[in-house]
Design an enzyme around this catalytic site. Structure first.
Site, PDB file in Angstrom:
ATOM      1  N   GLY A 114      41.497  29.249  37.308  1.00 45.19           N
ATOM      2  CA  GLY A 114      42.371  29.975  37.731  1.00 45.19           C
ATOM      3  C   GLY A 114      42.814  31.120  37.348  1.00 45.19           C
ATOM      4  O   GLY A 114      42.440  31.883  36.515  1.00 45.19           O
ATOM      5  N   CYS A 115      43.458  31.231  37.890  1.00 49.39           N
ATOM      6  CA  CYS A 115      43.280  33.420  37.687  1.00 49.39           C
ATOM      7  C   CYS A 115      43.828  33.833  36.220  1.00 49.39           C
ATOM      8  O   CYS A 115      43.263  34.275  35.657  1.00 49.39           O
ATOM      9  CB  CYS A 115      44.625  34.302  39.128  1.00 49.39           C
ATOM     10  SG  CYS A 115      46.559  33.617  38.657  1.00 49.39           S
TER      11      CYS A 115
END
Length: 313
Positions: A114-115
């Site tokens: 995920g970012c």
């Protein structure tokens, strides 16, 4: 012979960016479906099993369904950009700088990070491994992202002027990134995560403030900076900025795509208070750029081929 790639979910923000990055590269041949066949299970099954590598840019449930459509005998390898498999046994966590490039290259199933976790783990995981930070500390993460990370609905709200300038969220304290952060940093407790969206299209700042003087081994800001610099030495993607003199960090509204990540360690004069900060592109190293980096490794190509590494230079 080019590697056959199918992007399932190519109409979304992440899928579109991946397709744009791969289109000019002769090493790849993109399998595409017409708009009227993109949601047809039979057409998707055929494309998924024809591909050398399938890249899933789908909601979590749809990503799980896509994996079920793949015949193990087809040999199709998978990069999943959703959060469906980031802590699933048997899946390689696709953060090459943390897990090793060889592990990613050898994997059949890769889960793209995920970012927000990319920034958090890039800072914390190496320091916990080194014993400089305790695994049982109650870590807090403050982060802001460009609105492109919120999907089509949020993008439309911001670009139509309906959304406010600053949008804080995650007040149920149950954000889907929490298990990923805890597991891959090797922590004893979930982090306290405070995310927000700001009115820029792309970009992200992830910050972990720490009172080092309250920790049992009393680490120093300089030791943390030095350990991170050593850990990422030689990386073309992640850079540790060793000059702590900056007074501000900016996210610019017209920023160009960037697949690198910068790490900062800001300490007070005594070194016992510190703000660990990661700056990255939520659509670059936080999504599409990471997928391309992992794809390069799966296909035996140079890791940074086709990446845009502006801030890492």
């Amino acid at each position: 012979m080019p590697h056959k790639i199918f992007i399932d979910g190519a109409a979304g923000t992440t899928g579109l960016e991946i397709a744009e990055r791969l289109a000019p590269r002769s090493e790849f041949s993109l399998i595409t479906l017409d708009d009227d066949r993109r949601k047809d299970a039979g057409a998707r099954r055929e494309a998924l099993n024809e591909a050398d590598v399938a890249i899933l840019c789908l909601p979590d449930d749809a990503a799980r369904e896509a994996v079920e459509l793949i015949d193990p005998a087809s040999g199709t390898r998978v990069i999943d950009a959703s959060s469906a498999h980031r802590t699933t046994e048997g899946w390689c966590y696709g953060f090459p700088e943390l897990v090793g490039t060889e592990r990613v290259a050898d994997a059949r199933r890769v889960s793209n990070p995920g970012c927000y976790p990319t920034g958090f783990l890039g800072l914390i995981a190496p320091l916990v491994r080194a014993g400089l930070l305790p695994a049982d500390w109650p870590y807090t993460v403050n982060a802001v992202s460009g609105y492109s990370g919120g999907g089509k609905a949020l993008v439309e709200r911001y670009e139509s002027g309906e959304a406010p300038g600053f949008r804080a969220y995650g007040y149920d304290l149950a954000h889907k990134h929490l298990p990923e952060m805890k597991a891959h940093a090797g922590l004893d407790h979930p982090v306290l995560f405070a995310p927000a969206v700001v009115p820029v299209y792309r970009g992200m700042i992830v910050e972990v403030p720490l009172h080092l003087g309250a920790m049992p081994n009393d680490p120093h800001a300089d030791a943390l900076r030095g350990a991170l610099a050593e850990f990422y030495e030689g990386s073309q993607v992640v850079k540790v900025r060793t000059d702590p003199a900056q007074k501000e960090l900016l996210l610019e509204s017209g920023a160009e795509p960037d697949d690198s990540m910068e790490l900062f360690v800001f300490g007070n004069e005594g070194g016992w208070n510190v703000r660990l900060v990661a700056r990255l592109d939520n659509l670059g190293k936080g999504a599409s750029g990471a997928a391309v980096q992992n794809l390069n490794l799966l296909c035996g190509l140079p890791e940074t081929a086709g990446l845009k590494l502006g801030s890492a230079q």
